[in-house]
Design a protein around this motif. Structure first.
Motif, PDB file in Angstrom:
ATOM      1  N   ALA A  21      42.459 -41.405  -6.058  1.00  0.00           N
ATOM      2  CA  ALA A  21      43.469 -40.902  -5.120  1.00  0.00           C
ATOM      3  C   ALA A  21      43.507 -41.719  -3.835  1.00  0.00           C
ATOM      4  N   GLU A  22      42.412 -42.415  -3.534  1.00  0.00           N
ATOM      5  CA  GLU A  22      42.335 -43.210  -2.310  1.00  0.00           C
ATOM      6  C   GLU A  22      42.797 -44.651  -2.496  1.00  0.00           C
ATOM      7  N   ILE A  23      42.965 -45.077  -3.743  1.00  0.00           N
ATOM      8  CA  ILE A  23      43.411 -46.446  -4.022  1.00  0.00           C
ATOM      9  C   ILE A  23      44.929 -46.458  -4.073  1.00  0.00           C
ATOM     10  N   MET A  24      45.538 -47.147  -3.122  1.00  0.00           N
ATOM     11  CA  MET A  24      46.998 -47.172  -3.047  1.00  0.00           C
ATOM     12  C   MET A  24      47.538 -48.514  -3.543  1.00  0.00           C
ATOM     13  N   VAL A  25      48.648 -48.450  -4.258  1.00  0.00           N
ATOM     14  CA  VAL A  25      49.353 -49.634  -4.742  1.00  0.00           C
ATOM     15  C   VAL A  25      50.828 -49.451  -4.444  1.00  0.00           C
ATOM     16  N   GLU A  26      51.581 -50.533  -4.530  1.00  0.00           N
ATOM     17  CA  GLU A  26      53.019 -50.396  -4.298  1.00  0.00           C
ATOM     18  C   GLU A  26      53.798 -51.276  -5.251  1.00  0.00           C
ATOM     19  N   GLY A  27      55.016 -50.860  -5.462  1.00  0.00           N
ATOM     20  CA  GLY A  27      55.978 -51.633  -6.227  1.00  0.00           C
ATOM     21  C   GLY A  27      57.217 -51.793  -5.372  1.00  0.00           C
ATOM     22  N   THR A  28      57.774 -52.999  -5.382  1.00  0.00           N
ATOM     23  CA  THR A  28      58.976 -53.239  -4.583  1.00  0.00           C
ATOM     24  C   THR A  28      60.082 -53.803  -5.465  1.00  0.00           C
ATOM     25  N   ALA A  29      61.296 -53.650  -4.991  1.00  0.00           N
ATOM     26  CA  ALA A  29      62.460 -54.192  -5.682  1.00  0.00           C
ATOM     27  C   ALA A  29      63.405 -54.787  -4.651  1.00  0.00           C
ATOM     28  N   GLN A  30      64.090 -55.810  -5.061  1.00  0.00           N
ATOM     29  CA  GLN A  30      65.088 -56.513  -4.261  1.00  0.00           C
ATOM     30  C   GLN A  30      64.561 -56.858  -2.865  1.00  0.00           C
ATOM     31  N   GLY A  31      63.481 -57.631  -2.864  1.00  0.00           N
ATOM     32  CA  GLY A  31      62.947 -58.130  -1.606  1.00  0.00           C
ATOM     33  C   GLY A  31      62.510 -57.058  -0.630  1.00  0.00           C
ATOM     34  N   GLY A  32      62.045 -55.938  -1.151  1.00  0.00           N
ATOM     35  CA  GLY A  32      61.577 -54.874  -0.276  1.00  0.00           C
ATOM     36  C   GLY A  32      62.636 -53.859   0.101  1.00  0.00           C
ATOM     37  N   ALA A  33      63.803 -53.950  -0.503  1.00  0.00           N
ATOM     38  CA  ALA A  33      64.842 -52.959  -0.221  1.00  0.00           C
ATOM     39  C   ALA A  33      64.370 -51.571  -0.623  1.00  0.00           C
ATOM     40  N   VAL A  34      63.603 -51.520  -1.709  1.00  0.00           N
ATOM     41  CA  VAL A  34      63.010 -50.264  -2.169  1.00  0.00           C
ATOM     42  C   VAL A  34      61.521 -50.503  -2.351  1.00  0.00           C
ATOM     43  N   LYS A  35      60.715 -49.618  -1.790  1.00  0.00           N
ATOM     44  CA  LYS A  35      59.261 -49.711  -1.936  1.00  0.00           C
ATOM     45  C   LYS A  35      58.748 -48.345  -2.361  1.00  0.00           C
ATOM     46  N   VAL A  36      57.966 -48.340  -3.435  1.00  0.00           N
ATOM     47  CA  VAL A  36      57.365 -47.112  -3.935  1.00  0.00           C
ATOM     48  C   VAL A  36      55.851 -47.272  -3.849  1.00  0.00           C
ATOM     49  N   VAL A  37      55.205 -46.290  -3.256  1.00  0.00           N
ATOM     50  CA  VAL A  37      53.748 -46.294  -3.107  1.00  0.00           C
ATOM     51  C   VAL A  37      53.179 -45.223  -4.035  1.00  0.00           C
ATOM     52  N   ALA A  38      52.119 -45.597  -4.740  1.00  0.00           N
ATOM     53  CA  ALA A  38      51.444 -44.663  -5.644  1.00  0.00           C
ATOM     54  C   ALA A  38      49.942 -44.822  -5.468  1.00  0.00           C
ATOM     55  N   ASN A  39      49.203 -43.827  -5.932  1.00  0.00           N
ATOM     56  CA  ASN A  39      47.756 -43.979  -5.954  1.00  0.00           C
ATOM     57  C   ASN A  39      47.325 -44.282  -7.391  1.00  0.00           C
ATOM     58  N   ALA A  40      46.050 -44.585  -7.558  1.00  0.00           N
ATOM     59  CA  ALA A  40      45.562 -44.975  -8.884  1.00  0.00           C
ATOM     60  C   ALA A  40      45.450 -43.795  -9.848  1.00  0.00           C
ATOM     61  N   ASN A  41      45.757 -42.587  -9.371  1.00  0.00           N
ATOM     62  CA  ASN A  41      45.909 -41.442 -10.268  1.00  0.00           C
ATOM     63  C   ASN A  41      47.320 -41.402 -10.850  1.00  0.00           C
ATOM     64  N   ARG A  42      48.094 -42.410 -10.520  1.00  0.00           N
ATOM     65  CA  ARG A  42      49.496 -42.538 -10.949  1.00  0.00           C
ATOM     66  C   ARG A  42      50.375 -41.434 -10.369  1.00  0.00           C
ATOM     67  N   GLU A  43      50.112 -41.113  -9.112  1.00  0.00           N
ATOM     68  CA  GLU A  43      50.927 -40.153  -8.380  1.00  0.00           C
ATOM     69  C   GLU A  43      51.734 -40.915  -7.329  1.00  0.00           C
ATOM     70  N   ILE A  44      53.042 -40.700  -7.303  1.00  0.00           N
ATOM     71  CA  ILE A  44      53.891 -41.321  -6.292  1.00  0.00           C
ATOM     72  C   ILE A  44      53.610 -40.614  -4.971  1.00  0.00           C
ATOM     73  N   THR A  45      53.284 -41.402  -3.937  1.00  0.00           N
ATOM     74  CA  THR A  45      52.957 -40.800  -2.641  1.00  0.00           C
ATOM     75  C   THR A  45      54.019 -41.077  -1.588  1.00  0.00           C
TER      76      THR A  45
END
Length: 105
Positions: A21-45
């Motif tokens: 839950a403390e490990i955060m990752v992100e995915g971005t699209a179109q040069g950062g127009a959309v950024k989604v942050v999730a934890n390693a439990n695969r929960e979107i935060t």
């Protein structure tokens, strides 16, 4: 013997979930127009959208970008989860078991 082992396993799983839950990752699209942050439990935060970078008249494009960023974040979360799980399994092996931890990853 096995009762204690199972109790220990449950405790380790709980600790692992907390660690993930403390490990955060992100995915971005179109040069950062959309950024989604999730934890390693695969929960979107968090989901962040840069309004200036998107054409809000093209709703389908916005939806596609959100999906793309979400899938990238969840993929990164799954990779982090796999790394952490492999490390946990390796740490659970008794001393002297050699490289058996490599069997799991």
């Amino acid at each position: 013997m096995f009762g204690n082992m199972l109790g220990d396993m449950e405790e380790r799983q709980k600790e692992m979930r907390q660690k993930l839950a403390e490990i955060m990752v992100e995915g971005t699209a179109q040069g950062g127009a959309v950024k989604v942050v999730a934890n390693a439990n695969r929960e979107i935060t968090d989901i962040q959208i840069d309004r200036e970078k998107l054409d809000w008249e093209d709703v389908e494009m916005v939806q596609d970008l959100v999906l793309d960023a979400t899938n990238k974040a969840l993929s990164a979360a799954a990779a982090k989860e796999a790394e952490a799980t492999q490390e946990m399994v390796k740490n659970m092996l008794p001393p002297g078991m050699g490289n058996l931890g490599n069997l799991f990853g």
